[in-house]
Design a protein around this motif. Sequence first.
Motif, short mmCIF file in Angstrom:
data_model
loop_
_atom_site.label_atom_id
_atom_site.label_comp_id
_atom_site.label_asym_id
_atom_site.label_seq_id
_atom_site.Cartn_x
_atom_site.Cartn_y
_atom_site.Cartn_z
N PHE A 46 36.63 34.37 50.85
CA PHE A 46 35.46 34.02 51.67
C PHE A 46 34.66 35.28 51.99
O PHE A 46 33.44 35.31 51.85
CB PHE A 46 35.93 33.34 52.96
N GLU A 47 35.36 36.35 52.40
CA GLU A 47 34.68 37.60 52.75
C GLU A 47 34.06 38.28 51.53
O GLU A 47 33.07 38.99 51.65
CB GLU A 47 35.68 38.56 53.43
N PHE A 48 34.63 38.06 50.36
CA PHE A 48 34.10 38.67 49.14
C PHE A 48 32.93 37.86 48.55
O PHE A 48 32.40 38.22 47.51
CB PHE A 48 35.21 38.79 48.08
N GLY A 49 32.57 36.76 49.21
CA GLY A 49 31.46 35.97 48.74
C GLY A 49 31.82 34.93 47.70
O GLY A 49 30.93 34.40 47.01
N PHE A 50 33.12 34.59 47.59
CA PHE A 50 33.55 33.59 46.62
C PHE A 50 33.58 32.18 47.20
O PHE A 50 33.93 31.24 46.51
CB PHE A 50 34.96 33.92 46.09
N GLY A 51 33.24 32.03 48.49
CA GLY A 51 33.33 30.74 49.16
C GLY A 51 34.74 30.45 49.61
O GLY A 51 34.98 30.00 50.73
N ALA A 52 35.69 30.70 48.76
CA ALA A 52 37.12 30.51 49.06
C ALA A 52 37.88 31.31 48.01
O ALA A 52 37.28 32.05 47.22
CB ALA A 52 37.49 29.03 49.00
N GLU A 53 39.17 31.18 48.00
CA GLU A 53 39.96 31.85 46.97
C GLU A 53 41.15 30.98 46.60
O GLU A 53 41.61 30.16 47.40
CB GLU A 53 40.48 33.21 47.45
N ILE A 54 41.61 31.14 45.40
CA ILE A 54 42.79 30.42 44.95
C ILE A 54 44.05 31.24 45.26
O ILE A 54 45.17 30.76 45.19
CB ILE A 54 42.70 30.11 43.44
N GLY A 55 43.87 32.48 45.62
CA GLY A 55 44.97 33.39 45.90
C GLY A 55 44.49 34.81 45.64
O GLY A 55 43.38 35.04 45.17
N ILE A 56 45.34 35.79 45.95
CA ILE A 56 45.01 37.19 45.70
C ILE A 56 46.00 37.71 44.66
O ILE A 56 47.20 37.88 44.94
CB ILE A 56 45.07 38.02 46.99
N SER A 57 45.51 37.90 43.46
CA SER A 57 46.37 38.33 42.37
C SER A 57 46.68 39.81 42.47
O SER A 57 45.78 40.64 42.60
CB SER A 57 45.70 38.03 41.03
N THR A 58 47.98 40.14 42.37
CA THR A 58 48.38 41.55 42.37
C THR A 58 48.88 41.97 40.99
O THR A 58 49.43 43.05 40.84
CB THR A 58 49.49 41.79 43.42
N GLN A 59 48.68 41.10 40.00
CA GLN A 59 49.03 41.49 38.64
C GLN A 59 47.81 42.10 37.97
O GLN A 59 46.75 42.25 38.58
CB GLN A 59 49.52 40.27 37.86
N LYS A 60 47.92 42.46 36.70
CA LYS A 60 46.84 43.18 36.04
C LYS A 60 46.27 42.44 34.83
O LYS A 60 45.32 42.92 34.21
CB LYS A 60 47.31 44.57 35.62
N LEU A 61 46.82 41.28 34.48
CA LEU A 61 46.31 40.52 33.35
C LEU A 61 45.49 39.34 33.85
O LEU A 61 45.86 38.66 34.79
CB LEU A 61 47.47 40.01 32.48
N HIS A 62 44.37 39.11 33.19
CA HIS A 62 43.45 37.99 33.43
C HIS A 62 42.69 38.10 34.74
O HIS A 62 41.48 38.06 34.75
CB HIS A 62 44.19 36.64 33.38
N ALA A 63 43.38 38.21 35.86
CA ALA A 63 42.70 38.25 37.15
C ALA A 63 43.42 39.21 38.08
O ALA A 63 44.64 39.33 38.04
CB ALA A 63 42.65 36.86 37.77
N ARG A 64 42.65 39.91 38.94
CA ARG A 64 43.23 40.82 39.92
C ARG A 64 42.40 40.79 41.19
O ARG A 64 41.17 40.77 41.12
CB ARG A 64 43.29 42.25 39.37
N GLY A 65 43.09 40.76 42.35
CA GLY A 65 42.38 40.66 43.62
C GLY A 65 42.09 39.21 43.97
O GLY A 65 42.66 38.29 43.38
N PRO A 66 41.21 38.97 44.96
CA PRO A 66 40.88 37.59 45.32
C PRO A 66 40.34 36.83 44.11
O PRO A 66 39.44 37.32 43.40
CB PRO A 66 39.80 37.75 46.39
#
Length: 415
Positions: free
Chosen positions: A374-394
């Motif tokens: 929400f704070e990053f401007g995504f409206g919501a988030e599915i989770g906060i990824s701490t891995q490095k493949l495909h997606a990272r962060g909110p």
Amino acid sequence: MISLEEMGRRAKKASREMNRLGVNEKNKGLLAVADALAANCGKLLKENQIDVEKAAGNNMKASLIDRLTLTEERIQGMAEGIRQVAALADPVGEVVSMKTTPTGLQIGQKRVPLGVIGIIYESRPNVTADAFGLCFKTGNAVILRGGSDAVHSNQAIVDVVRESLIQCGLPEDSIQILEDTSHETAERFMRMNQYVDVLIPRGGAGLIRTVVEKSTVPVIETGTGNCHIFVDEYADIDMAVNIVENAKTQRLGVCNACESLVIHSALAEKAVPAICGKLAEHGVEIRGDERACQLFGDVKPATEEDFGTEYLDAIISVRIVDSIQEAIDHINHYNTGHSETIVTSDYHNAMKFLNEIDAAAVYVNASTRFTDGFEFGFGAEIGISTQKLHARGPMGLLALTTTKYIILGDGQIRA
């Protein structure tokens, strides 16, 4: 109660129906769901109260009850998050590259949904609404498995969403939830490769580790949050006090709360009493190394385990270091790859921290509590990824898409 296999078949069918929807149809559904959640606030609060009372009876700690609790404000926030998702650009269908080969073929990449997303999560009813909003916008069907602690809350939210979709003539099976919250059913869910395209766990270290180890479905790992704040020798102490107070005490039971404090020795004599004194006002237990214990009377000796612990409680660890490099080395050793902050007025040290800290979100002079979709401007988030493949962060809309190659020809055959 329908079987897991039937849920999988329905989700796969719904995902194909979703793939045919245009952005206007998806946005219409999202806005209708947002309005329905706000209008059914009383019903949702009533069902949530059942879960909260049960949790209190089971002696769940206060910080986790706070994560479980819905209020009118939080329900309105869920609805607003879905409205914000509706207002965002739809990434599905975007052609992200296109080139022409020597043979005359036009080869490009087009952004498409992942398909069916499974989410396993604990005691966070807002995840139910957030997950639906992001998955629906990106044309994905979602199967949810919430924790037993929030079963009434989650089911009530899903019922409101599905009824709203039915009224809009949209596929209600784009969201389903497992009524059986047993571990046995969860483990079967983790092995539904034929129906589920990706699995996302949200919760504590134990849940995430179990999903990673037992799932045969590809997993996007959302890690725990042993988040640090480093108070550099060039920090403004008043700023540091405010940032630490916010990051630690605003909400104790969230993954972006500060759990570990690192302070440069050159500033420690003034910074430790100021920061620890403010935390003590909030009832935070402070566990520090030998030097921290000497600088503030109400500090308990820390163990090695303390420096690597995500407390989700009114506890924080404190370590005194003699250089920024020692701070970076300490943080990279103990962190969980989530969110780390430096408080400093020195540009060189700020850039060094940004460059060398290995985490999904690295801050200068700001609270770790901002690591949020929400704070990053995504409206919501599915989770906060701490891995490095495909997606990272909110993880917002882009993280819930993949690409496929599209190739346009005019009769070419390979020689």
